[in-house]
Scaffold this motif. Sequence first.
Motif, PDB file in Angstrom:
ATOM      1  N   UNK A   1       0.810  -1.218   0.000  1.00  0.00           N
ATOM      2  CA  UNK A   1       0.000   0.000   0.000  1.00  0.00           C
ATOM      3  C   UNK A   1       0.845   1.271   0.000  1.00  0.00           C
ATOM      4  N   UNK A   2       2.162   1.124   0.119  1.00  0.00           N
ATOM      5  CA  UNK A   2       3.052   2.285   0.103  1.00  0.00           C
ATOM      6  C   UNK A   2       3.507   2.657  -1.300  1.00  0.00           C
ATOM      7  N   UNK A   3       2.896   2.066  -2.314  1.00  0.00           N
ATOM      8  CA  UNK A   3       3.329   2.332  -3.687  1.00  0.00           C
ATOM      9  C   UNK A   3       3.274   3.826  -4.006  1.00  0.00           C
ATOM     10  N   UNK A   4       2.162   4.463  -3.711  1.00  0.00           N
ATOM     11  CA  UNK A   4       2.026   5.894  -4.008  1.00  0.00           C
ATOM     12  C   UNK A   4       3.015   6.706  -3.185  1.00  0.00           C
ATOM     13  N   UNK A   5       3.195   6.324  -1.918  1.00  0.00           N
ATOM     14  CA  UNK A   5       4.139   7.018  -1.051  1.00  0.00           C
ATOM     15  C   UNK A   5       5.555   6.931  -1.615  1.00  0.00           C
ATOM     16  N   UNK A   6       5.915   5.762  -2.143  1.00  0.00           N
ATOM     17  CA  UNK A   6       7.242   5.562  -2.717  1.00  0.00           C
ATOM     18  C   UNK A   6       7.438   6.411  -3.963  1.00  0.00           C
ATOM     19  N   UNK A   7       6.430   6.459  -4.825  1.00  0.00           N
ATOM     20  CA  UNK A   7       6.534   7.252  -6.055  1.00  0.00           C
ATOM     21  C   UNK A   7       6.699   8.726  -5.718  1.00  0.00           C
ATOM     22  N   UNK A   8       5.912   9.222  -4.754  1.00  0.00           N
ATOM     23  CA  UNK A   8       6.025  10.623  -4.340  1.00  0.00           C
ATOM     24  C   UNK A   8       7.414  10.908  -3.770  1.00  0.00           C
ATOM     25  N   UNK A   9       7.906   9.996  -2.968  1.00  0.00           N
ATOM     26  CA  UNK A   9       9.244  10.136  -2.387  1.00  0.00           C
ATOM     27  C   UNK A   9      10.309  10.175  -3.477  1.00  0.00           C
ATOM     28  N   UNK A  10      10.228   9.259  -4.413  1.00  0.00           N
ATOM     29  CA  UNK A  10      11.247   9.165  -5.456  1.00  0.00           C
ATOM     30  C   UNK A  10      11.267  10.409  -6.326  1.00  0.00           C
ATOM     31  N   UNK A  11      10.113  11.013  -6.492  1.00  0.00           N
ATOM     32  CA  UNK A  11      10.036  12.223  -7.315  1.00  0.00           C
ATOM     33  C   UNK A  11      10.768  13.394  -6.662  1.00  0.00           C
ATOM     34  N   UNK A  12      10.878  13.367  -5.326  1.00  0.00           N
ATOM     35  CA  UNK A  12      11.551  14.466  -4.623  1.00  0.00           C
ATOM     36  C   UNK A  12      13.059  14.250  -4.507  1.00  0.00           C
ATOM     37  N   UNK A  13      13.542  13.056  -4.821  1.00  0.00           N
ATOM     38  CA  UNK A  13      14.963  12.744  -4.708  1.00  0.00           C
ATOM     39  C   UNK A  13      15.713  13.321  -5.898  1.00  0.00           C
ATOM     40  N   UNK A  14      16.892  13.865  -5.644  1.00  0.00           N
ATOM     41  CA  UNK A  14      17.668  14.502  -6.715  1.00  0.00           C
ATOM     42  C   UNK A  14      18.206  13.463  -7.692  1.00  0.00           C
ATOM     43  N   UNK A  15      18.568  13.937  -8.884  1.00  0.00           N
ATOM     44  CA  UNK A  15      19.116  13.039  -9.894  1.00  0.00           C
ATOM     45  C   UNK A  15      20.449  12.439  -9.429  1.00  0.00           C
ATOM     46  N   UNK A  16      21.240  13.229  -8.698  1.00  0.00           N
ATOM     47  CA  UNK A  16      22.512  12.702  -8.226  1.00  0.00           C
ATOM     48  C   UNK A  16      22.300  11.546  -7.246  1.00  0.00           C
ATOM     49  N   UNK A  17      21.341  11.713  -6.314  1.00  0.00           N
ATOM     50  CA  UNK A  17      21.078  10.644  -5.349  1.00  0.00           C
ATOM     51  C   UNK A  17      20.548   9.397  -6.049  1.00  0.00           C
ATOM     52  N   UNK A  18      19.728   9.591  -7.067  1.00  0.00           N
ATOM     53  CA  UNK A  18      19.242   8.437  -7.835  1.00  0.00           C
ATOM     54  C   UNK A  18      20.411   7.740  -8.540  1.00  0.00           C
ATOM     55  N   UNK A  19      21.327   8.531  -9.043  1.00  0.00           N
ATOM     56  CA  UNK A  19      22.484   7.954  -9.726  1.00  0.00           C
ATOM     57  C   UNK A  19      23.344   7.141  -8.745  1.00  0.00           C
ATOM     58  N   UNK A  20      23.555   7.702  -7.543  1.00  0.00           N
ATOM     59  CA  UNK A  20      24.309   6.977  -6.527  1.00  0.00           C
ATOM     60  C   UNK A  20      23.624   5.654  -6.162  1.00  0.00           C
ATOM     61  N   UNK A  21      22.308   5.651  -6.238  1.00  0.00           N
ATOM     62  CA  UNK A  21      21.567   4.439  -5.854  1.00  0.00           C
ATOM     63  C   UNK A  21      21.628   3.376  -6.951  1.00  0.00           C
ATOM     64  N   UNK A  22      21.460   3.783  -8.233  1.00  0.00           N
ATOM     65  CA  UNK A  22      21.323   2.795  -9.312  1.00  0.00           C
ATOM     66  C   UNK A  22      22.512   2.765 -10.278  1.00  0.00           C
ATOM     67  N   UNK A  23      23.511   3.655 -10.066  1.00  0.00           N
ATOM     68  CA  UNK A  23      24.715   3.683 -10.883  1.00  0.00           C
ATOM     69  C   UNK A  23      24.431   4.064 -12.331  1.00  0.00           C
ATOM     70  N   UNK A  24      23.307   4.719 -12.554  1.00  0.00           N
ATOM     71  CA  UNK A  24      22.927   5.147 -13.905  1.00  0.00           C
ATOM     72  C   UNK A  24      21.793   6.147 -13.758  1.00  0.00           C
ATOM     73  N   UNK A  25      21.572   6.980 -14.772  1.00  0.00           N
ATOM     74  CA  UNK A  25      20.400   7.866 -14.715  1.00  0.00           C
ATOM     75  C   UNK A  25      19.123   7.041 -14.564  1.00  0.00           C
ATOM     76  N   UNK A  26      18.285   7.429 -13.628  1.00  0.00           N
ATOM     77  CA  UNK A  26      17.067   6.656 -13.355  1.00  0.00           C
ATOM     78  C   UNK A  26      15.983   7.633 -12.906  1.00  0.00           C
ATOM     79  N   UNK A  27      15.453   8.409 -13.851  1.00  0.00           N
ATOM     80  CA  UNK A  27      14.575   9.532 -13.482  1.00  0.00           C
ATOM     81  C   UNK A  27      13.292   9.119 -12.790  1.00  0.00           C
ATOM     82  N   UNK A  28      12.723   7.957 -13.114  1.00  0.00           N
ATOM     83  CA  UNK A  28      11.473   7.561 -12.460  1.00  0.00           C
ATOM     84  C   UNK A  28      11.400   6.042 -12.355  1.00  0.00           C
ATOM     85  N   UNK A  29      10.526   5.606 -11.457  1.00  0.00           N
ATOM     86  CA  UNK A  29      10.344   4.177 -11.223  1.00  0.00           C
ATOM     87  C   UNK A  29       9.226   3.644 -12.111  1.00  0.00           C
TER      88      UNK A  29
END
Length: 916
Positions: free
Chosen positions: A55-83
């Motif tokens: 049930x946290x799917x929407x919460x996760x999407x909202x959270x991911x949208x607020x995360x910077x591109x650099x932090x996403x890159x550190x997490x996935x080792x590649x550009x990853x703009x959205x889930x």
Amino acid sequence: MTSPEEPDTAGQTLAGLPLAGRPLAGRPDGYPVEFEADVVLRDGATAHLRPITPDDAELLVEFYARVSEQSKYYRFFAPYPQLSDRDVARFTQVDYHDRLALIVTVADAMIGVGRYERTGRRTAEVAFLIEDAHQGRGLGQLLLEHLAQAAREHGITRFVAEVLPDNRKMITVFTEAGYKVAREFEDGVIMVEFDIAPTDTSFSVMQAREQRSEALSIARLLTPASVAVIGASRREGTIGNALLRNLRDGGFPGRLYAVNTDTKAEEIDGVPAYGTIRDVDDTVDLAVVAVPAEAVVDVVLDCAAKGVRGLVVVSSGFAEVGPEGRRRQRRLVGLARSYGMRVIGPNALGVINTASGVSLNATLSPLMPSPGRVAFFCQSGALGVSILADMVGRGLGLSSFVSAGNRADVSGNDLMQYWYSDESTEVVLLYLESLGNPRKFSRVARRLARRKPVIALKSGRATQGVPLGHTVRRSHLPAATVDSLFRQSGLIGVDTTGELFDVAQLLAHQPLPKGRRVAIVSNSDALTLLALDTMAGCGLDVAGEPHTLSADASATDFSEALTAVIADDQVHSVVVIFTPPVQSNVAEVAQVLAAAAAGSDKPVLSTFLASRSVPEQLRVPDEHGGAARGSIPSFLSPQYAVGALAKATQYAEWRQRADDQIPVLPDIDSAGAEDFVQEFLQRHPAGADLDDADRQRLLSFYDISVLPAFPVLSADEAVARAADLGYEVILKATAEQWRMRPDLADIWRHIHDEDDMREAWAEMTRTFGVASDPARAQFVVQKMAPPGVPVVISAQEDVAFGPVVSFGLSGVATDLLGDRSYRMPPLTTADAAEMVREVRAAPLLYGYRGSDPVDIAAIENLLHRVSRLTLELEEVVRLDLRSVLVAATGATVLDTTIRIAPNEKPRQDMPARRLT
């Protein structure tokens, strides 16, 4: 695959957010509710940590949208703009065993997530992602602690992670956790790997972080720059009016606001007034709430929207009034914590901070004590008023005061964390009506007591009573356990409020004694005898003969006596008794006392004119006009003075202990023991007592040997078994109803041959009336152990205290008198030594009346091994080495009982930080 921790981002507010704590539509199968926790972040604010759900799917999407591109890159080792939808499903649907994700929420928003995924039988990969606006608040360390704890419970012993080389902040999260981290560079990625078993270093790191964050959370409450009284009133006699007046008249230099929904005035008693706290056109740090209980939830939401950092809830009508009040109280605390706020109360008297530049009196008491070095925590509001009056009457300066009421959130543990690093506080006083988390209390108190004296009065020790409104786990241990916990933690336990202040008065003004030898200088024979009697009862020693002066002794006489005893290296403390003669020379004697004590490293205390405080004549004034260190306290009588000195001496001895380490025990197989317990519970899901073979096996993992005992049902079986053992055996009845019967001999010793055994069998079956059915007495044959003193070592898993180890000598008299010592694991070397020596029957172990002394080290070794076992295996709910024979060399365990059962309520002081 992790995000960095950037410098702290301060000033986050949550205005406009909906009701906190978005409810879960339904917990999925296997959802581990025990992993949910309220936590304190690095900046002192609170948040909620829990396992993720679909049930946290929407919460996760909202959270991911607020995360910077650099932090996403550190997490996935590649550009990853959205889930993608597939990503969201994979990240939110976990089995909570091999794959677990924990999220941190504030209000209705996710601000961080950490997860592990099993990659081998004992190994899992771990990763984190923290919202950029909340990096630097310690979320990475908190998530790592909780993930490691969960992983250990599922058999995982090692974490691995992949980190980009320039993600230095996340590498620091791992290396500063206290684990031994191995790093390798491979294909442009740093491979991090470490064992997650708690170590002394990792636990020390956790404790230091816990102390800093919890201290900051209290500082937010005690050092506000702006305060709003919600429920303020201009009507005399109301709570809101008293709070507002005491804040204003107490000299609070910050911004003060009055809030009342019914007011249309622009001010109340000269304080700017508003209809709601949302209307205040300024930031508000602290809200003091005095509205009806049913309106408090709305106030919390208003405060959250305003960005208030903490609440003092004076309102009553919560857990102290019954089930509905308890539900209201849980709602209050849950909401406040979810929005980052701590709560003092409800049903609290309030808080005081006399620090320069603060002068905060947010209480119902009009008395504002003078600034000083003593801090006070209590739970009762009514008692708090009298306590403050007593402190003012004694002239005892106060640094800060907190009355926690129902103690629904902020507790004595939190205040001790704050006072640990508070430079204004040198002595801590605790009046405790209940212990919410005894294990954490013991740990935090012990750490504080190493730095500052902590004087504690616990009510309800005899009855185990808990006041209405206090939600605590009810202990089933004897009242002596609390006293033992105080001693183990270095707390100075007292029995009355008068004694509480007597000891505080001494420790706030004089140094700690360096020993037990006390010199007496007195001009009264009668009072000198009273002092000597009290010293004998308290265990203090007289240093030479008392210096008993004549009733009309001059100031010169006192000066000569005092100079001599203070210069004497054999004197550790000085008690001065002065009663005025007919020709009064009070001023001269006072000057002599002050001059003699000035600069002395020995405590000097007095019964000066039978006054109860620090008399003006004996006072070294501080910058506030109060009594500074070096002032000589006076007591009503020599008994009170000596009693306070005895408590201070015992504490000083505890502080001076050098041998106070947890020993390293050889030949321990913790992993094997854990596997055995889990295998036993698979065979006995509801729990069971262990049979002889299982007891032997479990104890062997901790290198505890038990002398084998062999059940026999007939004289022929007894003879055959004795022959196998080579005789020199005993025949023992082990049925519970026959054990420890003073009128029956349940053991026949020194059986040398077949004739002896048959005689023993006939006599014992006749004695116990079981000749036709020997099974009723449950006879066993056992090899003779070396002669010695019988002792009992036990351990019990208590729902409140967790594991508790006890020690005593065997025997009915010992049981009737309750002559047992208690300690909570882990035991230091000093703890084990004290356990053996503090029982009243201990002289029997040290050569009483010419007997041979026994092997004390063997007893202490068993205590340490039992402590380690019960600390590591919480499913061992009861363990008794109920017959241990201690000889001049070594100790032989003759009889044991052990019970293993599922752990229904996890221990409250876990390796991961959480608010409890």
